[in-house]
Design a protein around this motif. Structure first.
Motif, short mmCIF file in Angstrom:
data_model
loop_
_atom_site.label_atom_id
_atom_site.label_comp_id
_atom_site.label_asym_id
_atom_site.label_seq_id
_atom_site.Cartn_x
_atom_site.Cartn_y
_atom_site.Cartn_z
N THR A 95 27.39 -5.08 33.71
CA THR A 95 28.35 -5.70 34.58
C THR A 95 27.35 -6.59 35.37
N VAL A 96 27.43 -6.27 36.72
CA VAL A 96 26.32 -6.65 37.56
C VAL A 96 25.62 -7.07 37.23
N ALA A 97 24.62 -6.86 36.68
CA ALA A 97 23.70 -7.38 35.97
C ALA A 97 23.70 -8.69 35.60
N VAL A 98 25.03 -8.94 34.95
CA VAL A 98 25.24 -9.85 34.37
C VAL A 98 25.77 -10.63 35.27
N LEU A 106 20.39 -7.62 43.34
CA LEU A 106 21.13 -6.89 43.12
C LEU A 106 21.63 -6.71 41.89
N ARG A 107 21.31 -8.27 40.76
CA ARG A 107 21.41 -8.65 39.52
C ARG A 107 19.97 -7.17 38.43
N VAL A 108 19.09 -7.62 39.51
CA VAL A 108 18.01 -7.13 38.56
C VAL A 108 17.46 -5.53 38.83
N LEU A 109 18.60 -4.95 39.74
CA LEU A 109 18.89 -3.59 40.10
C LEU A 109 20.04 -3.02 38.69
N GLY A 110 21.11 -3.85 38.87
CA GLY A 110 22.28 -3.74 38.21
C GLY A 110 20.99 -3.65 36.57
N LEU A 111 20.72 -4.17 36.47
CA LEU A 111 20.00 -3.88 35.07
C LEU A 111 18.47 -2.56 35.16
N LEU A 112 18.25 -2.33 35.95
CA LEU A 112 17.39 -1.48 35.54
C LEU A 112 17.90 -0.11 35.75
N LEU A 113 19.36 0.18 36.22
CA LEU A 113 20.34 0.92 36.73
C LEU A 113 21.57 1.17 35.33
N SER A 114 21.18 -0.23 34.63
CA SER A 114 21.38 0.03 33.15
C SER A 114 21.39 0.63 32.30
N LEU A 115 19.63 0.50 32.63
CA LEU A 115 18.57 0.91 31.13
C LEU A 115 18.58 1.95 31.61
N SER A 116 18.49 2.85 33.24
CA SER A 116 18.06 4.25 33.52
C SER A 116 19.40 5.01 32.63
#
Length: 149
Positions: A95-98, A106-116
């Protein structure tokens, strides 16, 4: 806390826990967010926060392994709660990523955290299923085998 059995594997005698896996997941993500989007940090502070996040990611992975290899012969309520919480953190990070409001890092990190978090959730489920299946296949060690030197 752990005991070696004949095949060399280690089984945990811990009680099922929910807060440790979820708490480490959140602390890892929050520390990474602070490193990336924490404002006007010095380079040293950013590197230190990033290293702290990596260390907590390692502790998170170890705790997932410990919880997955507990010595209960079935999939329990705590396992379902851990899986749902990890999936929820993945959804929250996505949600943070989109969202269009956070800055790009922060959006890129949100995507990385989502994948992790998604990978951690899948890893927990796979390891837990493997541990439950292994316990169902192998008989319980006798008391004399448990205390061998």
């Amino acid at each position: 806390m752990s005991e070696d059995v004949e095949d060399g594997s280690v089984h945990e005698h811990r009680k099922p826990r929910v807060g440790t896996v979820s708490g480490l997941a959140l602390m890892t993500g929050a520390t990474a967010m602070a490193a990336v989007g924490g404002g006007h940090h010095s380079v040293f502070a950013t590197i230190l926060l990033a290293l702290l996040a990596l260390g907590m990611a390692h502790a998170f992975t170890v705790e997932i392994q410990r919880q997955a290899h507990r010595r209960t012969g079935r999939w329990g309520r705590h396992d379902v709660v851990n899986t749902v919480l990890l999936a929820g953190w993945a959804l929250g990070a996505l949600t943070v990523a989109v969202l269009p409001y956070p800055p790009a890092p922060l959006r890129v990190l949100g995507l990385l955290l989502s994948l992790s978090y998604t990978a951690a959730c899948a890893y927990f489920v796979a390891e837990r299923r493997r541990a439950v299946a292994a316990q169902a296949d192998s008989p319980e060690p006798s008391l004399s085998e448990s205390f061998r030197l």
